[in-house]
Design an enzyme around this catalytic site. Structure first.
Site, mmCIF file in Angstrom:
data_model
loop_
_atom_site.group_PDB
_atom_site.id
_atom_site.type_symbol
_atom_site.label_atom_id
_atom_site.label_comp_id
_atom_site.label_asym_id
_atom_site.label_seq_id
_atom_site.Cartn_x
_atom_site.Cartn_y
_atom_site.Cartn_z
ATOM 1 N N HIS A 84 0.840 -1.201 0.000
ATOM 2 C CA HIS A 84 0.000 0.000 0.000
ATOM 3 C C HIS A 84 0.876 1.253 0.000
ATOM 4 C CE1 HIS A 84 -2.241 -3.342 1.750
ATOM 5 N NE2 HIS A 84 -3.357 -2.740 1.382
ATOM 6 N N HIS A 129 -4.096 3.101 -3.361
ATOM 7 C CA HIS A 129 -4.279 2.598 -1.989
ATOM 8 C C HIS A 129 -3.519 1.291 -1.772
ATOM 9 C CE1 HIS A 129 -6.127 0.900 1.619
ATOM 10 N NE2 HIS A 129 -6.203 -0.209 0.905
ATOM 11 N N GLU A 173 -16.526 -3.671 25.398
ATOM 12 C CA GLU A 173 -15.678 -4.862 25.470
ATOM 13 C C GLU A 173 -14.570 -4.868 24.420
ATOM 14 O OE1 GLU A 173 -18.984 -4.928 25.211
ATOM 15 O OE2 GLU A 173 -19.709 -5.665 27.148
ATOM 16 N N HIS A 218 -27.078 -15.078 26.757
ATOM 17 C CA HIS A 218 -25.998 -14.834 27.725
ATOM 18 C C HIS A 218 -25.208 -16.097 28.072
ATOM 19 C CE1 HIS A 218 -27.761 -10.956 28.015
ATOM 20 N NE2 HIS A 218 -27.103 -10.599 29.096
HETATM 21 C C1 LIG Z 1 -10.971 -4.393 10.313
HETATM 22 C C2 LIG Z 1 -10.494 -4.255 8.899
HETATM 23 N N1 LIG Z 1 -11.383 -4.290 7.898
HETATM 24 C C3 LIG Z 1 -10.970 -4.203 6.628
HETATM 25 C C4 LIG Z 1 -9.645 -4.089 6.323
HETATM 26 C C5 LIG Z 1 -9.188 -4.064 4.866
HETATM 27 N N2 LIG Z 1 -8.713 -2.705 4.540
HETATM 28 C C6 LIG Z 1 -7.404 -2.407 4.565
HETATM 29 S S1 LIG Z 1 -7.131 -0.786 4.234
HETATM 30 C C7 LIG Z 1 -8.766 -0.490 3.989
HETATM 31 C C8 LIG Z 1 -9.243 0.890 3.633
HETATM 32 C C9 LIG Z 1 -8.699 1.860 4.597
HETATM 33 O O1 LIG Z 1 -8.935 3.159 4.204
HETATM 34 P P1 LIG Z 1 -8.087 4.278 4.903
HETATM 35 O O2 LIG Z 1 -7.956 4.014 6.342
HETATM 36 O O3 LIG Z 1 -8.678 5.565 4.523
HETATM 37 O O4 LIG Z 1 -6.641 4.105 4.295
HETATM 38 P P2 LIG Z 1 -6.103 4.698 2.923
HETATM 39 O O5 LIG Z 1 -6.880 4.103 1.814
HETATM 40 O O6 LIG Z 1 -6.303 6.147 3.017
HETATM 41 O O7 LIG Z 1 -4.694 4.261 2.907
HETATM 42 C C10 LIG Z 1 -9.508 -1.642 4.206
HETATM 43 C C11 LIG Z 1 -10.968 -1.714 4.082
HETATM 44 C C12 LIG Z 1 -8.740 -4.070 7.405
HETATM 45 N N3 LIG Z 1 -7.439 -3.980 7.236
HETATM 46 N N4 LIG Z 1 -9.192 -4.127 8.681
#
Ligand SMILES: Cc1ncc(C[n+]2csc(CCOP(=O)(O)OP(=O)(O)O)c2C)c(N)n1
Ligand SMILES: [Mg+2]
Length: 673
Positions: free
Chosen positions: A30, A265, A421, A483
């Site tokens: 990324h 990204h 939690e 629960h």
């Molecule tokens: C809990 C979780 N859900 C989904 C992902 C997959 N994922 C990785 S980056 C991303 C998008 C993140 O967007 P942003 O935080 O704005 O980062 P940018 O694209 O700006 O680098 C997703 C959905 C993940 N890493 N963790």
């Protein structure tokens, strides 16, 4: 903030180019956010953070958490440029490869300077809250008028995704309530996530959200060094609130047509765009190029930081001499050797014949431990009385009538997580990684599901978090199947490197706590029953350390027809069944297995010795599949492969076959076959 001198452009360009090259060479990763946030990070790491790459564990370092873990090349590039010796240029070249320190997402323990494992978005923010909370509590205990050993801060970088995740709300709400001045969150607001613009799914007013949670909110351009430095300075000085810096950036800054799009990204720039980017920043096409000017400036800055640490060390040594009582306590905080001694001291003070719920025994054991382990702190997600999780007289942390009062409360030991939690789990991990405290958090076993992502990360990171889960079966009764834990014991056991304890009575519970507090290699869950349980008939020469094998023979019988294996509340049911079987002339051995994970770590000969050669029966009020390999194909499993029901516990026991009589009948029939 060391000074106001400009951070040379070559610093952020080096960070951005290294990140882009790392992703390009790995053919995955990324690059975009690393490029967009590079300039802000150059200023933060160069001019603001205090750390010493020669002593990455220095307790008063500024901690940096990359909550947007996918931008891992950003962190690796920073560690490389700022002198962390194990982050060599070859590590950057081996991004995402087998045995490199540069994993796809930053992994705690792989390289110095990686403060926590991030990747599941939002976790890093909650880890940072835990670290900042621990840091502020450490400051409250040890800072004195003559010298403050703890003055540093926790800084986290997150993206749009982290702030969309629910855990960020939980953790930031708590941080705001606590007024955690030691925390700064930098929000890289590039308005891009994987599916495109945030306009499609995230349009809330983040400023208002954080202001409503008692945060100081600043807004800057991520490409304006003066604004950045001013904001960092303001956050450094803020004492009474956590700070959020909303920082506007472009993802993939200067990456030609791809800048500002989701194209940068999560994939390499590609040859053409990479070349265009390098041209745009005045860089040669060479891969992993770092100009000498950049190296020199970073080295200069590191030298300044190291000087700051030397000054701190001198002050700290004088402080230790002048404050011998505090110095002694400090050493206790950072002493890693407890264990067998702790268990002996606790057992001496425990009524081993007591008839009580194991949650009650857990509360007793916790309080005995708290008297001996001064840095033991913890609390519940709003279930303290049910969880028996209060350290008596420990002092409540977080009572908020004024900023002064809340700061004073930080000397306490009883944490109140509120009904949160998921963030409780991640906050505990942050505290564990911070290193000063042994922290635990409690809730009903059922709600372990609400914290599972954090529990899993604790296990992955080998973090010493302690999770207390009471009301561990259908025998909580009337609250009903929503629960009642049924699959949870097994589901937790499935997480590698997590140790799940389900003690049966007082001694096992003490041993579970003593084990949890001495375990260095990962997290521990301690499960407790809601209902009262009888004492167990230990022989006079029983060695309590046998419990630490995870299972032991409670009653031996060389002539046994079968072996009954129970955990927690079902051990005493096995004993009842044993009596009834004896009346029919059927002889049994009884094995108690408070921790299957530890048992499975024993050499197989030891396992066979404990379980014996006779036909085996396992009894546990939970789903059965995990038991199959232990009782073998021929064995009998008395488990519960369905949801429970809302009724008094006694009725549930009868209906679901968890009485001594019902177990006796099942075993008797099974033996006849
Ligand atoms: C809990 C979780 N859900 C989904 C992902 C997959 N994922 C990785 S980056 C991303 C998008 C993140 O967007 P942003 O935080 O704005 O980062 P940018 O694209 O700006 O680098 C997703 C959905 C993940 N890493 N963790
Ligand atoms: Mg984004």
């Amino acid at each position: 903030v060391t000074d106001h001198k400009e951070t040379p452009q070559v610093i952020w360009k080096s960070i951005a180019a290294l990140s882009a090259d790392g992703v390009e060479k790995a053919k995955s990763g990324h690059p975009g956010t690393a490029m967009g946030a590079a300039e802000a990070m150059a200023v933060l790491w160069g001019q603001v953070l205090d750390f010493d790459p020669q002593d990455p564990d220095w307790i008063n370092r500024d901690r940096f958490i990359l909550s947007a873990g996918h931008a891992s090349m950003l962190l690796y590039s920073l560690l490389h440029l700022f002198g962390y010796e194990d982050m060599t240029i070859d590590e950057l070249k081996n991004f995402r490869q087998w045995h490199s320190r540069t994993a796809g997402h930053p992994e705690f323990g792989e390289a110095a300077g990686i403060e926590t494992t991030t990747g599941p978005l939002g976790q890093g923010i909650a880890n940072a809250v835990g670290m900042a909370w621990a840091h502020s509590m450490l400051a409250a205990r040890f800072n004195t008028v003559d010298f403050s050993p703890i003055t540093s801060k926790v800084w986290a970088l997150c993206g749009d995704g982290c702030l969309m995740e629910g855990i960020s709300y939980e953790a930031c709400s708590l941080a705001g309530h606590l007024g955690l001045g030691s925390l700064t969150l930098i929000y890289d607001r590039n308005k891009i996530t994987i599916e495109g613009s945030t306009d499609i799914a995230f349009t809330e007013d983040v400023r208002k959200r954080f202001e409503a949670m008692n945060w100081l909110v600043l807004e800057v351009s991520g490409f304006d060094q003066n604004q950045l430095l001013e904001a960092f300075k303001t956050c450094r000085e803020e004492r009474e609130r956590p700070s959020l810096i909303i920082m506007t950036t472009d993802i993939g800054r200067l990456a030609g047509k791809k800048q500002g799009t989701s194209k940068v990204h999560g994939e390499p720039l590609g040859e053409e765009t990479l070349a265009e980017f390098k041209k745009n920043i005045g860089w040669p096409p060479e891969m992993f190029y770092v100009p000498a000017e950049a190296r020199d400036w970073c080295a200069l800055k590191v030298a300044e930081k190291q000087k700051n640490r030397q000054t701190w060390l001198k002050g700290f040594e004088t402080w230790k001499k002048n404050n011998p009582e505090l110095a002694k306590l400090w050493d206790q905080y950072f002493n890693k050797n407890i264990g067998a001694e702790l268990s002996k001291a606790m057992l001496q003070k425990t009524d081993l014949k007591a008839v009580a719920a194991t949650r009650k025994h857990s509360g007793n054991a916790l309080n005995l431990a708290a008297a001996l382990v001064p840095n033991l702190i913890g609390g519940s997600a709003d279930l303290n009385v049910s969880n028996n999780s209060d350290i008596a007289g420990g002092g409540d942390v977080g009572i908020r009538n004024s900023a002064d009062e809340i700061a004073a409360s930080f000397k306490g030991r009883i944490l109140h997580f509120g009904v949160r939690e998921h963030s409780m789990g991640a906050i505990l991990n942050g505290m564990a990684l911070h290193g000063a405290f042994r922290a635990f958090g409690a809730t009903f076993l059922q709600f372990a599901d609400y914290m599972r992502p954090a529990i899993r990360l604790a296990a992955l990171m080998k973090a010493k978090s302690i999770f207390v889960f009471t009301h561990d079966s259908i025998f909580l009764g009337e609250d009903g199947p929503t629960h009642q834990a049924v699959e949870h014991i097994s589901a937790l056991r499935l997480i590698p490197n997590l140790e799940v304890w389900r003690p049966a009575e007082a001694l096992e519970t003490v041993q579970a706590w003593a084990w949890a507090l001495s375990r260095a290699q990962g997290p521990v869950c301690i499960l407790g029953s809601r209902q009262n349980l009888p004492a167990l008939p230990f022989s006079a020469d029983f060695d309590p350390e046998q419990v630490w094998k995870g299972a032991y023979v409670l009653i031996e019988d060389a002539q046994a027809d079968c072996t009954l294996i129970g955990t927690g509340s079902e051990v005493s049911l096995c004993l009842e069944a044993r009596e009834l079987l004896a009346k029919q002339g059927i002889k049994t051995r009884i094995v108690s297995m408070p921790c299957m994970d530890l048992f499975l770590n024993q050499p197989s000969a030891e396992q066979e010795k404990i379980l014996g050669s006779k036909p085996r029966v396992a009894v546990e009020a939970g789903v059965s599949p995990l038991w199959r390999s232990l009782v073998r194909d021929s064995g009998l499993i008395i488990g519960l492969d369905r949801f429970g029901a809302s009724a008094p516990a006694k009725i549930l026991a009868e209906k679901f076959g968890f009485t001594g009589q019902a177990i006796f009948e099942k075993i008797s029939d099974w033996l006849k076959k």
